[in-house]
Enzyme design. Structure first.
Site, PDB file in Angstrom:
ATOM      1  N   CYS A  54      26.325  -9.160   3.638  1.00 18.93           N
ATOM      2  CA  CYS A  54      26.509  -8.426   4.893  1.00 18.93           C
ATOM      3  C   CYS A  54      25.321  -8.608   5.827  1.00 18.93           C
ATOM      4  O   CYS A  54      25.455  -8.443   7.043  1.00 18.93           O
ATOM      5  CB  CYS A  54      26.743  -6.941   4.612  1.00 18.93           C
ATOM      6  N   ASN A  55      24.163  -8.952   5.272  1.00 17.48           N
ATOM      7  CA  ASN A  55      22.966  -9.072   6.102  1.00 17.48           C
ATOM      8  C   ASN A  55      22.516 -10.501   6.369  1.00 17.48           C
ATOM      9  O   ASN A  55      21.572 -10.719   7.132  1.00 17.48           O
ATOM     10  CB  ASN A  55      21.797  -8.311   5.473  1.00 17.48           C
ATOM     11  N   HIS A 101      10.888 -19.670   1.661  1.00 19.85           N
ATOM     12  CA  HIS A 101      11.892 -18.758   2.207  1.00 19.85           C
ATOM     13  C   HIS A 101      12.854 -18.289   1.112  1.00 19.85           C
ATOM     14  O   HIS A 101      13.133 -17.092   0.997  1.00 19.85           O
ATOM     15  CB  HIS A 101      12.671 -19.442   3.330  1.00 19.85           C
ATOM     16  N   GLU A 116      14.673  -4.673  -2.344  1.00 18.89           N
ATOM     17  CA  GLU A 116      15.963  -4.317  -2.958  1.00 18.89           C
ATOM     18  C   GLU A 116      16.381  -5.406  -3.956  1.00 18.89           C
ATOM     19  O   GLU A 116      16.208  -6.598  -3.704  1.00 18.89           O
ATOM     20  CB  GLU A 116      17.035  -4.107  -1.876  1.00 18.89           C
ATOM     21  N   GLN A 122      22.987 -11.696  -5.936  1.00 21.68           N
ATOM     22  CA  GLN A 122      23.831 -12.415  -4.982  1.00 21.68           C
ATOM     23  C   GLN A 122      23.421 -13.882  -4.893  1.00 21.68           C
ATOM     24  O   GLN A 122      24.279 -14.771  -4.762  1.00 21.68           O
ATOM     25  CB  GLN A 122      23.735 -11.740  -3.608  1.00 21.68           C
TER      26      GLN A 122
END
Length: 426
Positions: A54-55, A101, A116, A122
Site C-alpha cells: 500500500c505504501n 536502498h 515496522e 512482503q
C-alpha cells in the site's frame, strides 16, 4: 558493443507519490506472474522482482546501466500511467545505492512507521514470487540473500522493532507490562475499524488466544473476529460479557461513552474484583473518565499512550542509526564479494585465452618436429611465439595509453607484471 549490466532499484513510495498515484501503480497478486514476464520481454530487464504494498511499488532487477528510462516506460505502459507523471514521483538507484536502498527497505528504515517488521515479509514474498515465475538469476539471488542477512542482523543486534510507535502497538505494550503472561488473558475489543484490527493482530502476536470483538454492526465484528480466530457479539450485549475480559480496548466513532462506571462496577463484582486493564483510544471517549476511580481498574487514554509512543520513536531512531551502520558495513562486504566474482570471471577468461594461444603454439611445434626440425630450434620458436602472442594486446593498449597520457594505466601495468619488484638474489 555489449552494454554493461547493473543492479537496479526503481519505484515510488509514500514519500514521493500521493496515494492516488500509488493506487494506480499497485500490482494485484494475480498480475505479478504476467508482469514479471512482461518486464523481462519489454522492460530491458534480464532479471526482475516486484514489491507492491500500500505504501510502495518497486522493481528490483538487472538492466543495462543507465537504462532506467526504459524500465520506467514499461511500468507506465503496464499500468496505463503517463510517463511524465510517473517520472515526477519515481526514484532510480543503481548498484551500490540500489543495494543500500533494498537493505533499508527490508529493515523498515524507509517505512511510514520506522522499523515496522511487516515489510521484510512482503519483500520475501516478492522474492518467492519472482523465483516461482523464473525471473531471477544468480545476481539477483545473491542480492536478495545479502539483503535478508543484513535485515536479520539488524533485527537481532538492534532494538529497531522493539518499541511501540503506534497507538495500537502502545496499547498492547502497556498490557504486556501489567500482565506477566498474556496468553492466559482474555481480550475484549470494542469497534471493528482499522485501529482495533491492528490492536487485535498485535494481541494475537503477543500470545492472546481468547479475543471477543464487539461492534454495533455485527457483520463487521464477525469479519474481524474470523481473522483473529475469536468470537463476535453485538454492542447491545456488551454489559453481559464485560466481566469475562481481562483486557478491554475501545476505539469507535460513538459521540457518547459506551461504557459507564456502573457497568464496570457490576463487571468487577462478577469477576470478584480481579483487576481489569482498559484502554480508551477513541476521541470522543468510549469509556467514562470516572471509571478510572475504581480501585481494580487500570484505565489509559490516548494521551497516556502518546508518551509511550514518543519514548518508542526516540528508541527506534537511536536503533535506526545503529542499523544504518550495519547496512553500510554489509554493503562494503557485499561489494567486495561482487568485485571478487568479477575478478574470477576475468581471470577465467584470461586463462581460457592463454590456453588457446598455448594449444595453437604447441600444435605448430609438433608439426615442426614431424618435419624433422631439431627440438632445440622448435623449443626456441615455441617460446618466442608464446611470448609475442601473450604480450601483443597488452603492448598495443599500453602504447595507446602512453600516447593519450594515461600514466595510471602504465603504473598499473608495472604493478600487474611485477616490474617494480627488486630482482631476486637467487
Amino acid at each position: 558493443m555489449q552494454q554493461s549490466m547493473a543492479l537496479l532499484a526503481l519505484g515510488i513510495n509514500h514519500k514521493t507519490a500521493p496515494v492516488e498515484v500509488r493506487e494506480r501503480l499497485a500490482f494485484a497478486p494475480e498480475q505479478l506472474g504476467q508482469a514479471l514476464q512482461d518486464a523481462r520481454m519489454r522492460g530491458a530487464l534480464s532479471e526482475v522482482a516486484i514489491l507492491s504494498t500500500c505504501n510502495r511499488t518497486e522493481l528490483y532487477g538487472v538492466a543495462p546501466l543507465h537504462e532506467g528510462r526504459a524500465v520506467l516506460e514499461w511500468l507506465a505502459n503496464f499500468h496505463g500511467v503517463d510517463i511524465n507523471e510517473l517520472s515526477k514521483s519515481a526514484y532510480v538507484h543503481w548498484d551500490r545505492e540500489a543495494i543500500r536502498h533494498m537493505a533499508r527497505v527490508a529493515c523498515g528504515l524507509d517505512s511510514l512507521i520506522l522499523g515496522e517488521p511487516q515489510i521484510l515479509g512482503q519483500l520475501k514474498t516478492a522474492f518467492s514470487s519472482a523465483q516461482h515465475n523464473g525471473s531471477l538469476g544468480s545476481r539477483m539471488n545473491r542480492w536478495f540473500q545479502h539483503t535478508f542477512n543484513v535485515a536479520k542482523q539488524v533485527r537481532t543486534q538492534t532494538a529497531i522493532g522493539e518499541n511501540p510507535v503506534s497507538v495500537a502497538y502502545a496499547a498492547v505494550s502497556l498490557a504486556q507490562r501489567i500482565f506477566a503472561e498474556l496468553s492466559e488473558s482474555r481480550a475484549l475489543l470494542i469497534g471493528a475499524g482499522e485501529t482495533i484490527a491492528l490492536v487485535g493482530r498485535h494481541l494475537r502476536e503477543a500470545g492472546i488466544k481468547d479475543v471477543t470483538v464487539v461492534n454495533r454492526t455485527l457483520s463487521r465484528a464477525q469479519t474481524l473476529a474470523e481473522e483473529l480466530e475469536g468470537r463476535a457479539i453485538p454492542l447491545a450485549d456488551l454489559a453481559e460479557y464485560l466481566h469475562e475480559a481481562d483486557i478491554v480496548i475501545a476505539s469507535t466513532a460513538s459521540p457518547l461513552p459506551l461504557i459507564g462506571k456502573g457497568v464496570v462496577e457490576r463487571a468487577l463484582k462478577k469477576r470478584r474484583y480481579k483487576p481489569m486493564f482498559m484502554v480508551d483510544i477513541a476521541v470522543p471517549r468510549d469509556i467514562e473518565p470516572e471509571v478510572e476511580r475504581l480501585e481494580d481498574v487500570y484505565l489509559y487514554t490516548v494521551d497516556d499512550l502518546q508518551q509511550v509512543i514518543e519514548e518508542g520513536v526516540k528508541a527506534r531512531q537511536d536503533a535506526a542509526e545503529e542499523a544504518e551502520l550495519l547496512i553500510a558495513q554489509g554493503l562494503e562486504h557485499f561489494m567486495e564479494q561482487l568485485r571478487a566474482r568479477d575478478a574470477v570471471q576475468t581471470l577465467r577468461e584470461m586463462r581460457f585465452n592463454a590456453e588457446q594461444i598455448r594449444d595453437q603454439e604447441v600444435q605448430k611445434a609438433l608439426r615442426y618436429l614431424e618435419r624433422g626440425q631439431s627440438p632445440e630450434e622448435v623449443l626456441t620458436q615455441l617460446a618466442r611465439g608464446l611470448t609475442n602472442k601473450l604480450i601483443h594486446t597488452p603492448s598495443i593498449e599500453l602504447k595507446k595509453a602512453s600516447a593519450e597520457g594515461r600514466t595510471d594505466m602504465l603504473v598499473q601495468a608495472r604493478r600487474l607484471y611485477g616490474l617494480d619488484k627488486a630482482p631476486s638474489e637467487d
